[in-house]
Design an enzyme around this catalytic site. Structure first.
Site, PDB file in Angstrom:
ATOM      1  N   ASP A  63      65.400 -18.359  41.230  1.00 13.23           N
ATOM      2  CA  ASP A  63      64.916 -18.999  41.000  1.00 13.23           C
ATOM      3  C   ASP A  63      63.845 -17.789  40.262  1.00 13.23           C
ATOM      4  O   ASP A  63      63.369 -17.630  39.882  1.00 13.23           O
ATOM      5  CB  ASP A  63      63.390 -20.412  41.710  1.00 13.23           C
ATOM      6  N   ASP A  69      53.294 -20.191  39.821  1.00  9.81           N
ATOM      7  CA  ASP A  69      54.334 -20.134  41.256  1.00  9.81           C
ATOM      8  C   ASP A  69      52.806 -18.228  41.501  1.00  9.81           C
ATOM      9  O   ASP A  69      52.675 -18.870  43.061  1.00  9.81           O
ATOM     10  CB  ASP A  69      55.766 -19.348  40.905  1.00  9.81           C
ATOM     11  N   GLU A  92      58.171 -20.076  50.210  1.00  6.62           N
ATOM     12  CA  GLU A  92      59.228 -19.998  49.311  1.00  6.62           C
ATOM     13  C   GLU A  92      59.187 -19.072  48.719  1.00  6.62           C
ATOM     14  O   GLU A  92      60.316 -18.011  48.317  1.00  6.62           O
ATOM     15  CB  GLU A  92      59.168 -21.411  48.460  1.00  6.62           C
ATOM     16  N   GLU A  93      58.178 -18.493  48.091  1.00  6.49           N
ATOM     17  CA  GLU A  93      58.134 -17.378  46.868  1.00  6.49           C
ATOM     18  C   GLU A  93      58.258 -15.579  47.412  1.00  6.49           C
ATOM     19  O   GLU A  93      58.115 -15.188  47.202  1.00  6.49           O
ATOM     20  CB  GLU A  93      56.658 -17.099  46.131  1.00  6.49           C
ATOM     21  N   ASP A 114      55.603 -24.004  50.131  1.00  2.00           N
ATOM     22  CA  ASP A 114      56.240 -24.084  48.613  1.00  2.00           C
ATOM     23  C   ASP A 114      54.792 -24.204  48.280  1.00  2.00           C
ATOM     24  O   ASP A 114      54.101 -25.163  47.332  1.00  2.00           O
ATOM     25  CB  ASP A 114      56.834 -25.265  48.591  1.00  2.00           C
ATOM     26  N   LEU A 116      54.030 -24.523  44.628  1.00  4.93           N
ATOM     27  CA  LEU A 116      54.639 -24.854  43.553  1.00  4.93           C
ATOM     28  C   LEU A 116      55.884 -25.441  43.607  1.00  4.93           C
ATOM     29  O   LEU A 116      56.798 -24.644  43.107  1.00  4.93           O
ATOM     30  CB  LEU A 116      53.798 -24.157  42.068  1.00  4.93           C
ATOM     31  N   ASP A 117      56.055 -26.538  44.267  1.00  2.49           N
ATOM     32  CA  ASP A 117      57.158 -26.978  43.745  1.00  2.49           C
ATOM     33  C   ASP A 117      57.485 -27.569  42.295  1.00  2.49           C
ATOM     34  O   ASP A 117      56.882 -28.380  41.918  1.00  2.49           O
ATOM     35  CB  ASP A 117      57.770 -28.135  44.374  1.00  2.49           C
ATOM     36  N   GLU A 271      60.918 -27.275  51.798  1.00  4.25           N
ATOM     37  CA  GLU A 271      60.722 -28.352  51.251  1.00  4.25           C
ATOM     38  C   GLU A 271      61.349 -29.708  51.997  1.00  4.25           C
ATOM     39  O   GLU A 271      60.943 -30.778  51.641  1.00  4.25           O
ATOM     40  CB  GLU A 271      62.114 -28.354  49.812  1.00  4.25           C
TER      41      GLU A 271
HETATM   42  P1  AHG Z   1      61.382 -24.993  43.033  1.00  7.37           P
HETATM   43  O1  AHG Z   1      60.588 -24.928  41.399  1.00  7.37           O
HETATM   44  O2  AHG Z   1      59.779 -24.700  43.877  1.00  7.37           O
HETATM   45  O3  AHG Z   1      61.391 -23.732  43.128  1.00  7.37           O
HETATM   46  O4  AHG Z   1      61.723 -26.054  43.635  1.00  7.37           O
HETATM   47  C1  AHG Z   1      62.988 -26.424  42.442  1.00  7.37           C
HETATM   48  C2  AHG Z   1      63.918 -27.830  43.328  1.00  7.37           C
HETATM   49  C3  AHG Z   1      62.974 -29.398  43.708  1.00  7.37           C
HETATM   50  O5  AHG Z   1      62.098 -29.181  42.820  1.00  7.37           O
HETATM   51  C4  AHG Z   1      64.127 -30.608  42.708  1.00  7.37           C
HETATM   52  O6  AHG Z   1      64.074 -31.227  42.996  1.00  7.37           O
HETATM   53  C5  AHG Z   1      65.418 -29.173  41.951  1.00  7.37           C
HETATM   54  O7  AHG Z   1      64.363 -28.202  42.151  1.00  7.37           O
HETATM   55  C6  AHG Z   1      65.583 -29.578  40.947  1.00  7.37           C
HETATM   56  O8  AHG Z   1      67.245 -28.478  40.772  1.00  7.37           O
HETATM   57  P2  AHG Z   1      67.893 -28.415  39.959  1.00  7.37           P
HETATM   58  O9  AHG Z   1      67.590 -28.828  38.344  1.00  7.37           O
HETATM   59  O10 AHG Z   1      69.151 -27.909  40.135  1.00  7.37           O
HETATM   60  O11 AHG Z   1      68.365 -30.270  40.153  1.00  7.37           O
HETATM   61 MN    MN Z   2      60.357 -26.195  45.893  1.00  9.33          MN
HETATM   62 MN    MN Z   3      58.065 -23.560  44.539  1.00  9.40          MN
END
Ligand code: AHG
Ligand code: MN
Ligand code: MN
Length: 325
Positions: A63, A69, A92-93, A114, A116-117, A271
């Site tokens: 990511d 984050d 997660e990071e 996590d 910052l989700d 998560e």
């Molecule tokens: P994060 O920001 O902690 O990496 O999590 C992102 C996650 C979650 O929040 C969300 O439901 C999902 O990624 C969305 O993913 P897509 O855009 O691939 O659907």
């Molecule tokens: Mn997340």
């Molecule tokens: Mn996150």
């Protein structure tokens, strides 16, 4: 005047049910609340200062890492690593578990989070969150080792999330119901909003990223078509926000496996498991399509999982459809 209950008093009163407790869990929760207030302050002013955007690197999950984050990660580390309430962290990071630095007391819990989700949404002013899970340290030595972090979700002592939305809310469980609190920024206190939240039995919404439709198997397509005939669709793309809406209004959130990612996208430790404990405490359930998320024994701290979470009947229908495939 109505009784006004703040989060600190609520947690202290919960602790009274355990006269033998030394208050370590209470203090750990208070540390997390402190971190939440600091992150909330920064998220709210993100557009005003130079804290939006990516840092130009990817994390272990591939990511794009956002500046917030990194900020949220630092806040958790700075607050949690030195207070003596935990013996290690996993985030997660971060690729590896984070030990308590030498010279600091090590506590009997470990914390998984996590920071910052939904951070890919931050630049467009969409709600984001932080998620946490607390477990007992089970290994023998003073420092936590990886076995402490690879416990089944059902071993969680507490779990919760913070949603940085139009207001900031703290939602948590210690295994005795789910409670929510709203931050009053003028006094810096979280005030009780709802005690013993239960997810409505009848769902109103289903939520899924349909952009992956072409990568779904037939069973997943069938499940989503079924919900389309019954419920309204709502999808934010920030797990915490999608979860929070469904918890309060009734619904189900789906993050199904795809042909590109058969193992799922969401992370089991950071998560899936914490939100699974919360939904179960609120009368709902969470599955990876085959089994209860809380029964999965992780083998890797960054393991991913498909996730179907929300109302019990909807999750049951999903499991039954996958079982028939
Ligand atoms: P994060 O920001 O902690 O990496 O999590 C992102 C996650 C979650 O929040 C969300 O439901 C999902 O990624 C969305 O993913 P897509 O855009 O691939 O659907
Ligand atoms: Mn997340
Ligand atoms: Mn996150």
């Amino acid at each position: 005047m109505k009784d006004v209950m703040n989060l600190t008093r609520f947690i202290l009163e919960e602790q009274k049910a355990y006269p033998e407790a030394y208050g370590e869990l209470t203090n750990l929760l208070l540390d997390i609340i402190f971190a939440a207030k600091i992150i909330s302050r920064e998220v709210n002013k993100a557009g005003l200062i130079d804290i939006l955007g990516s840092i130009g690197k990817k994390n272990i999950h591939q990511d794009e890492v956002q500046k917030l984050d990194v900020y949220a990660q630092e806040v958790f580390e700075k607050i949690l690593l030195h207070t003596g309430h935990i013996s290690g962290l996993a985030s997660e990071e971060k690729d590896d578990i984070i030990p308590v630095p030498p010279g600091y007391h090590k506590g009997k819990y470990i914390l998984i989070f996590d920071p910052l989700d939904g951070s890919s949404n931050i630049n467009v002013n969409v709600s984001v969150g932080s998620i946490f899970a607390i477990y007992h340290k089970i290994s023998k030595g003073a420092d936590a080792d990886v076995s402490d972090f690879l416990q089944k979700g059902k071993n969680q002592v507490a779990a919760g999330y913070v949603i940085y939305g139009s207001s900031t809310m703290f939602v948590y469980t210690t295994g005795k119901g789910v409670h929510s609190f709203t931050l009053d920024p003028t006094i810096g206190e979280f005030i009780l909003t709802e005690k013993n939240i239960t997810i409505p039995k009848k769902s109103k919404y289903f939520s899924v990223n349909e952009g992956y439709y072409h990568l779904w198997d037939d069973a997943t397509k069938k499940i989503v078509s079924h919900f389309k005939g019954q419920y309204s669709g709502r999808h934010i793309g920030s797990l915490v926000a999608d979860f929070h809406r469904n918890l309060l209004t009734g619904g189900v959130h789906l993050n199904p496996p795809t042909s590109e990612r058969p193992e799922g996208k969401l992370r089991l430790l950071y998560e899936g498991a914490p939100l699974a404990l919360i939904i179960e405490q609120a009368g709902g359930s969470a599955s990876d399509g085959k089994q209860n998320v809380l029964d999965i024994k992780p083998t890797d701290i960054h393991q991913r999982t498909p996730l179907f979470i929300g109302s019990k009947n909807d999750v049951k229908m999903i499991e039954e459809t996958y079982a028939k495939k």
